[in-house]
Design a protein around this motif. Structure first.
Motif, PDB file in Angstrom:
ATOM      1  N   TYR A  44       0.184  -0.599  -0.112  1.00 21.04           N
ATOM      2  CA  TYR A  44      -0.028  -0.117  -0.259  1.00 21.04           C
ATOM      3  C   TYR A  44       0.993   1.489  -0.015  1.00 21.04           C
ATOM      4  CZ  TYR A  44      -3.517   3.804   1.256  1.00 21.04           C
ATOM      5  OH  TYR A  44      -4.543   4.080   1.453  1.00 21.04           O
ATOM      6  N   THR A  70      -0.174   0.643  -5.901  1.00 18.06           N
ATOM      7  CA  THR A  70       0.616  -0.090  -5.427  1.00 18.06           C
ATOM      8  C   THR A  70       1.526  -0.855  -5.763  1.00 18.06           C
ATOM      9  OG1 THR A  70      -0.227  -2.181  -4.322  1.00 18.06           O
ATOM     10  CG2 THR A  70      -1.529  -1.799  -6.253  1.00 18.06           C
ATOM     11  N   ILE A 127       0.190  -6.455   4.895  1.00 19.22           N
ATOM     12  CA  ILE A 127       0.191  -5.354   4.675  1.00 19.22           C
ATOM     13  C   ILE A 127       1.578  -4.457   5.120  1.00 19.22           C
ATOM     14  CG2 ILE A 127      -1.191  -3.331   4.199  1.00 19.22           C
ATOM     15  CD1 ILE A 127      -3.056  -4.963   4.213  1.00 19.22           C
ATOM     16  N   PHE A 139       0.866  -5.451   9.751  1.00 18.73           N
ATOM     17  CA  PHE A 139       1.468  -4.644   9.190  1.00 18.73           C
ATOM     18  C   PHE A 139       2.662  -4.171   9.134  1.00 18.73           C
ATOM     19  CE2 PHE A 139      -2.971  -3.088   9.903  1.00 18.73           C
ATOM     20  CZ  PHE A 139      -3.616  -2.742   8.201  1.00 18.73           C
TER      21      PHE A 139
END
Length: 311
Positions: A197, A206, A249, A283
């Motif tokens: 991201y 992206t 992510i 993340f």
């Protein structure tokens, strides 16, 4: 035997070593008669490639860093004596005005297809261009991104500036460190599914098949869920991300929107609540200079491997 004065011998050697030195740059062959003496680099990652090779004294400036807010303390020390000629992409007049003889840039890294600053528009002014390997996909076909793209750029810069030994030693050290990381990870039965991201709320910007994070993620034992996206850096829709259901992510940190704000957006968006990575709060943040081709890629792989598998 009569010896030449050292300064003259070095001068003659340097001149003979650089007669017709030809480098492949994307789909072009670029010939250098001598090492550049007035180089300009665009963007933080390309500038770091120049600095890590010890080329600051061969530079007259850099472009495209402060406008994107990608400068950190480590980089600030490295460029302290160099002027920033343009906060974002330079104009042709900026490069000509700096008396540049070399521009290290890439497509969407300081040059745009059809723009006013290209290898063809700079050639009449004696400015040679070397193009970032990762960016070559914007002007033609190339293989899927790999660590070899970054290694190739360092080795080519080594040839261009007559610092081949430094370049080879750096690349050898990076490869050795990468082997150590892969050895520590061990065999991976199933790569973790990862989404990158970069930015955007309506649609995420992206990394696809040809962008550097794809290579970094693979080296760390994961797979970019958009590995089949035949783009470098581009936008997709959130429905695609939900369908891919990434387990981790990777957030690219730069600009005015912080990594924490990007995380909060994903955490608080009901449409994304079912994604495994969001649900499990998995993340990991890469700085822009880590996520784009350059000397910090190995550090980025280690960071990803630690986040994927634990230290």
């Amino acid at each position: 035997m009569k010896r030449l004065p050292l300064s003259l011998a070095v001068s003659l050697y340097a001149g003979s070593a650089f007669a017709q030195t030809t480098i492949q740059s994307c789909d072009r062959e670029v010939t250098f008669e001598a090492p550049p003496k007035a180089a300009v680099s665009n963007d933080v990652n390309l500038t770091e490639m120049m600095l890590v090779l010890g080329l600051r004294d061969r530079m007259v400036g850099y472009t495209g860093i402060s406008g994107w807010k990608t400068l950190d303390e480590e980089m600030r020390d490295g460029i302290a004596e160099l002027p920033e000629l343009s906060a974002k992409y330079p104009t042709r007049e900026v490069l000509i005005g700096a008396d540049a003889d070399f521009y290290f840039a890439g497509w969407n890294y300081g040059m745009k297809v059809g723009g006013e600053v290209t290898p063809e528009t700079l050639a009449p002014f004696g400015i040679n261009v070397y193009e970032l390997s990762e960016s070559c996909i914007h002007i033609g076909d190339k293989l899927k991104v790999s660590m070899e793209d970054m290694y190739r750029d360092l080795l080519n810069l080594g040839r261009i500036f007559a610092v081949e030994d430094t370049a080879y030693d750096l690349v050898a050290a990076y490869k050795l460190e990468l082997d150590r990381i892969r050895s520590a990870i061990g065999d991976v039965d199933r790569p973790l599914k990862v989404f990158v991201y970069d930015s955007g709320e309506d649609k995420p910007f992206t990394a696809g098949r040809y962008a550097m994070p794809t290579a970094l993620i693979e080296a760390a034992g994961g797979i970019n869920v958009l590995d089949d996206f035949e783009k470098s850096w581009s936008t997709v829709d959130w429905e695609t991300v939900v369908d891919k259901n990434p387990e981790v992510i990777v957030i690219v940190n730069y600009g005015t929107v912080t990594a924490e704000q990007k995380r909060d957006f994903m955490r608080n968006n009901p449409a994304l609540a079912g994604i495994d990575a969001v649900r499990n709060d998995r993340f990991v943040t890469l700085e822009y200079v880590e996520a784009t081709p350059g000397p910090r890629n190995i550090k980025a792989i280690r960071k990803l491997a630690d986040a994927f598998w634990g230290e």
